[in-house]
Design a protein around this motif. Structure first.
Motif, PDB file in Angstrom:
ATOM      1  N   THR A 273      26.096  21.915  82.997  1.00 37.82           N
ATOM      2  CA  THR A 273      24.637  21.890  83.021  1.00 37.82           C
ATOM      3  C   THR A 273      24.050  23.159  82.414  1.00 37.82           C
ATOM      4  O   THR A 273      23.047  23.114  81.688  1.00 37.82           O
ATOM      5  N   SER A 274      24.672  24.298  82.671  1.00 37.30           N
ATOM      6  CA  SER A 274      24.210  25.552  82.067  1.00 37.30           C
ATOM      7  C   SER A 274      24.240  25.471  80.546  1.00 37.30           C
ATOM      8  O   SER A 274      23.282  25.853  79.863  1.00 37.30           O
ATOM      9  N   ASN A 275      25.344  24.956  80.012  1.00 37.84           N
ATOM     10  CA  ASN A 275      25.469  24.857  78.560  1.00 37.84           C
ATOM     11  C   ASN A 275      24.508  23.822  77.974  1.00 37.84           C
ATOM     12  O   ASN A 275      23.988  24.007  76.872  1.00 37.84           O
ATOM     13  N   LEU A 276      24.272  22.746  78.698  1.00 38.57           N
ATOM     14  CA  LEU A 276      23.316  21.743  78.234  1.00 38.57           C
ATOM     15  C   LEU A 276      21.916  22.344  78.108  1.00 38.57           C
ATOM     16  O   LEU A 276      21.219  22.132  77.107  1.00 38.57           O
ATOM     17  N   ILE A 277      21.498  23.109  79.104  1.00 38.30           N
ATOM     18  CA  ILE A 277      20.174  23.748  79.064  1.00 38.30           C
ATOM     19  C   ILE A 277      20.081  24.702  77.876  1.00 38.30           C
ATOM     20  O   ILE A 277      19.152  24.629  77.061  1.00 38.30           O
ATOM     21  N   ALA A 278      21.044  25.604  77.773  1.00 39.27           N
ATOM     22  CA  ALA A 278      20.985  26.629  76.730  1.00 39.27           C
ATOM     23  C   ALA A 278      21.042  26.013  75.335  1.00 39.27           C
ATOM     24  O   ALA A 278      20.274  26.405  74.438  1.00 39.27           O
ATOM     25  N   ASN A 279      21.934  25.056  75.132  1.00 38.83           N
ATOM     26  CA  ASN A 279      22.073  24.460  73.798  1.00 38.83           C
ATOM     27  C   ASN A 279      20.838  23.670  73.398  1.00 38.83           C
ATOM     28  O   ASN A 279      20.431  23.680  72.228  1.00 38.83           O
ATOM     29  N   THR A 280      20.230  22.976  74.355  1.00 40.38           N
ATOM     30  CA  THR A 280      19.025  22.202  74.044  1.00 40.38           C
ATOM     31  C   THR A 280      17.860  23.125  73.704  1.00 40.38           C
ATOM     32  O   THR A 280      17.115  22.880  72.748  1.00 40.38           O
ATOM     33  N   VAL A 281      17.685  24.189  74.482  1.00 39.08           N
ATOM     34  CA  VAL A 281      16.601  25.131  74.202  1.00 39.08           C
ATOM     35  C   VAL A 281      16.813  25.795  72.841  1.00 39.08           C
ATOM     36  O   VAL A 281      15.875  25.939  72.048  1.00 39.08           O
ATOM     37  N   SER A 299       6.144  14.203  77.575  1.00 38.94           N
ATOM     38  CA  SER A 299       6.933  13.052  78.026  1.00 38.94           C
ATOM     39  C   SER A 299       8.184  12.866  77.152  1.00 38.94           C
ATOM     40  O   SER A 299       9.089  12.106  77.501  1.00 38.94           O
ATOM     41  N   ARG A 300       8.233  13.588  76.023  1.00 34.60           N
ATOM     42  CA  ARG A 300       9.393  13.516  75.144  1.00 34.60           C
ATOM     43  C   ARG A 300      10.524  14.448  75.574  1.00 34.60           C
ATOM     44  O   ARG A 300      11.584  14.467  74.942  1.00 34.60           O
ATOM     45  N   VAL A 301      10.324  15.228  76.629  1.00 29.49           N
ATOM     46  CA  VAL A 301      11.368  16.164  77.068  1.00 29.49           C
ATOM     47  C   VAL A 301      12.695  15.455  77.352  1.00 29.49           C
ATOM     48  O   VAL A 301      13.749  15.914  76.901  1.00 29.49           O
ATOM     49  N   PRO A 302      12.716  14.334  78.103  1.00 30.56           N
ATOM     50  CA  PRO A 302      14.007  13.659  78.315  1.00 30.56           C
ATOM     51  C   PRO A 302      14.676  13.245  77.001  1.00 30.56           C
ATOM     52  O   PRO A 302      15.911  13.319  76.886  1.00 30.56           O
ATOM     53  N   MET A 303      13.880  12.825  76.005  1.00 31.66           N
ATOM     54  CA  MET A 303      14.447  12.478  74.699  1.00 31.66           C
ATOM     55  C   MET A 303      15.050  13.703  74.020  1.00 31.66           C
ATOM     56  O   MET A 303      16.092  13.614  73.352  1.00 31.66           O
ATOM     57  N   ALA A 304      14.396  14.858  74.198  1.00 33.79           N
ATOM     58  CA  ALA A 304      14.917  16.088  73.605  1.00 33.79           C
ATOM     59  C   ALA A 304      16.256  16.462  74.231  1.00 33.79           C
ATOM     60  O   ALA A 304      17.179  16.916  73.532  1.00 33.79           O
ATOM     61  N   VAL A 305      16.382  16.284  75.542  1.00 38.94           N
ATOM     62  CA  VAL A 305      17.648  16.580  76.211  1.00 38.94           C
ATOM     63  C   VAL A 305      18.745  15.634  75.729  1.00 38.94           C
ATOM     64  O   VAL A 305      19.881  16.055  75.478  1.00 38.94           O
ATOM     65  N   ARG A 385      21.208  15.824  83.986  1.00 36.73           N
ATOM     66  CA  ARG A 385      19.974  15.475  83.266  1.00 36.73           C
ATOM     67  C   ARG A 385      18.749  15.926  84.040  1.00 36.73           C
ATOM     68  O   ARG A 385      17.798  16.462  83.469  1.00 36.73           O
ATOM     69  N   LEU A 386      18.742  15.709  85.341  1.00 36.15           N
ATOM     70  CA  LEU A 386      17.594  16.082  86.163  1.00 36.15           C
ATOM     71  C   LEU A 386      17.301  17.576  86.040  1.00 36.15           C
ATOM     72  O   LEU A 386      16.153  17.993  85.835  1.00 36.15           O
ATOM     73  N   ILE A 387      18.341  18.400  86.136  1.00 40.48           N
ATOM     74  CA  ILE A 387      18.148  19.856  86.069  1.00 40.48           C
ATOM     75  C   ILE A 387      17.716  20.276  84.672  1.00 40.48           C
ATOM     76  O   ILE A 387      16.773  21.074  84.505  1.00 40.48           O
ATOM     77  N   ALA A 388      18.406  19.773  83.642  1.00 36.14           N
ATOM     78  CA  ALA A 388      18.069  20.168  82.273  1.00 36.14           C
ATOM     79  C   ALA A 388      16.650  19.763  81.910  1.00 36.14           C
ATOM     80  O   ALA A 388      15.908  20.550  81.297  1.00 36.14           O
ATOM     81  N   VAL A 389      16.240  18.563  82.275  1.00 38.37           N
ATOM     82  CA  VAL A 389      14.885  18.106  81.968  1.00 38.37           C
ATOM     83  C   VAL A 389      13.855  18.973  82.685  1.00 38.37           C
ATOM     84  O   VAL A 389      12.820  19.339  82.120  1.00 38.37           O
ATOM     85  N   ALA A 390      14.132  19.337  83.947  1.00 39.88           N
ATOM     86  CA  ALA A 390      13.188  20.171  84.698  1.00 39.88           C
ATOM     87  C   ALA A 390      12.983  21.521  84.016  1.00 39.88           C
ATOM     88  O   ALA A 390      11.848  21.997  83.874  1.00 39.88           O
ATOM     89  N   VAL A 391      14.067  22.144  83.561  1.00 43.26           N
ATOM     90  CA  VAL A 391      13.956  23.460  82.921  1.00 43.26           C
ATOM     91  C   VAL A 391      13.206  23.365  81.593  1.00 43.26           C
ATOM     92  O   VAL A 391      12.265  24.135  81.331  1.00 43.26           O
ATOM     93  N   VAL A 392      13.614  22.419  80.752  1.00 47.67           N
ATOM     94  CA  VAL A 392      12.973  22.289  79.436  1.00 47.67           C
ATOM     95  C   VAL A 392      11.502  21.937  79.596  1.00 47.67           C
ATOM     96  O   VAL A 392      10.640  22.436  78.861  1.00 47.67           O
TER      97      VAL A 392
END
Length: 428
Positions: A273-281, A299-305, A385-392
């Motif tokens: 999850t850490s890597n998913l957040i960092a790589n997406t940002v 509303s496009r944040v989940p699509m971005a993740v 997904r829940l955590i990454a979407v919340a951060v982004v």
């Protein structure tokens, strides 16, 4: 929380290729941990896939499967085995073997190192708790924790390391809460997890490092066994209590197996999850038009993740072994052959994805292999997904000045398996 794999330091004996590569000139094989390939792997992986999507590598002593269709074949075919604790143990230096027996017994209980029907029996214990509906109960907590971490560590206008400030501590906080680990125990718990990562991801190379990693895995197992005993006596609102209430522990799955699987959950969840957040940002910051599109419509944040998972996800490949002889895309794979299933390349296969090297938050497809597929599809995908979407989402809405800082390109950890930054300098 994606499927974990191992990288033996000493590879098995090479098997001869069973067929000549597909025609095509101009391709030169490179070591996958070459610093330039590790930093920017996709140009090389595209060339390898175009040259031969099922390629016998004498250099790596393995089949490199990079095409989407043959890789899907491997993920479906029972001839491709996930059992690979033995090769990992073979890599342990002789001087550390005395510490290894119990540690590798623990690893043998991890779902990801088991094939059906054993894998299915172990996984069913957690199925209900990992369903998207059950994970949704944590949405409010995750959103509050995200804002609290960002408010404390990411002051607008300041500079910092988004990986150290947010992407690592937030999943650790959420996963500790979810597992029921008291805050006071967090430092030891996450130290053990990091050292287990050194073992499983191949970072441990010297005898001292192996000893530390093996003993940390045993310590983590002992700690979680104690937590299970506490929750039997005093149930709470956490994963361990919920699974125990289901009645399967001691019935279809032993308590020892349950604790072993908890060590997998503890390790895999935070890292992926850490890597998913960092790589997406990072992908959004490197593509200002896509970031603008998300800011225009959050509303496009989940699509971005999802696009982050496809375009530059936290896992580059998984390692398998052929359990028997079988045919793969015209190649004769032999029992015992090692196989690198390079999902990072399959996720950019032009036969499956249009304009695959373009990062687009409007792609609108979750059919990537960022969380695997089939029996070994990442059981923790919904929580990751829940955590990454919340951060982004918070970064997009509340940090209009977010930008990359420094004049050097981001550095990546040397790893066959993970796509992990060493740091992500930003201006908040």
């Amino acid at each position: 929380m994606t499927t974990m794999t191992t990288t033996p330091a000493t590879p098995p004996a090479a098997a001869p290729a069973q067929a000549a590569p597909r025609p095509g000139g101009g391709f030169t094989e490179r070591y996958l941990l070459d610093p330039a390939v590790n930093a920017r792997p996709y140009g090389y992986l595209n060339a390898l896939r175009d040259h031969d999507p099922v390629y016998w590598s004498a250099m790596h002593r393995a089949w490199l499967v990079t095409g989407h269709a043959p890789l899907m074949h491997c993920l479906r075919d029972p001839a491709v085995s996930a059992e690979r604790v033995g090769p990992l143990m073979d890599a342990v230096p002789e001087g550390a073997r005395e510490d290894a027996e119990r540690a590798f017994a623990i690893l043998s209980r991890w779902m990801v190192f088991n094939d059906p029907p054993q894998h299915r029996r172990l996984r069913q214990v957690f199925q209900e708790q990992f369903a998207a509906r059950a994970i949704g109960r944590y949405r409010t907590f995750v959103e509050r924790a995200t804002r609290a971490v960002l408010a404390r560590r990411a002051v607008p206008g300041s500079t910092g390391d988004l990986l150290a400030d947010v992407a690592r501590p937030l999943p650790a906080l959420v996963f500790a809460r979810w597992l029921g680990v008291p805050q006071a125990h967090g430092p030891s718990f996450w130290y053990w997890n990091a050292r287990v990562g050194d073992l499983v991801l191949g970072a441990a190379q010297e005898e001292r490092e192996y000893r530390t990693s093996l003993r940390s895995l045993v310590s983590l197992d002992d700690y979680l066994a104690g937590l299970v005993r506490e929750r039997r006596a005093d149930p709470r609102d956490d994963l361990i209590s919920q699974v125990l209430a289901g009645g399967r522990i001691g019935d279809t799955v032993s308590e020892e197996e349950f604790v072993g699987m908890l060590t997998q959950m503890a390790f895999a969840g935070g890292e992926t999850t850490s890597n998913l957040i960092a790589n997406t940002v990072l992908a959004l910051l490197e593509h200002p038009q896509e970031l603008a599109a998300v800011r225009q419509d959050p509303s496009r944040v989940p699509m971005a993740v999802e696009e982050g998972l496809r375009w530059d996800g936290p896992s580059k490949m998984s390692i398998r072994t052929a359990a028997r002889d079988f045919d793969l895309d015209g190649r004769g794979v032999r029992a015992g052959d090692r196989m690198f299933l390079v999902t990072a390349a399959a996720n950019r296969d032009p036969e499956r994805f249009a304009d695959p090297d373009r990062f687009s938050v409007l792609r609108g497809s979750a059919s990537h292999l960022g969380f695997g597929f089939g029996a070994h599809f990442c059981i923790g995908a919904a929580l990751a997904r829940l955590i990454a979407v919340a951060v982004v989402d918070v970064l997009v809405r509340d940090y209009p000045g977010l930008a990359l800082a420094g004049d050097r390109p981001p550095a990546w950890q040397p790893s066959l398996l993970n796509r992990a930054l060493t740091a992500l300098p930003v201006r908040y």
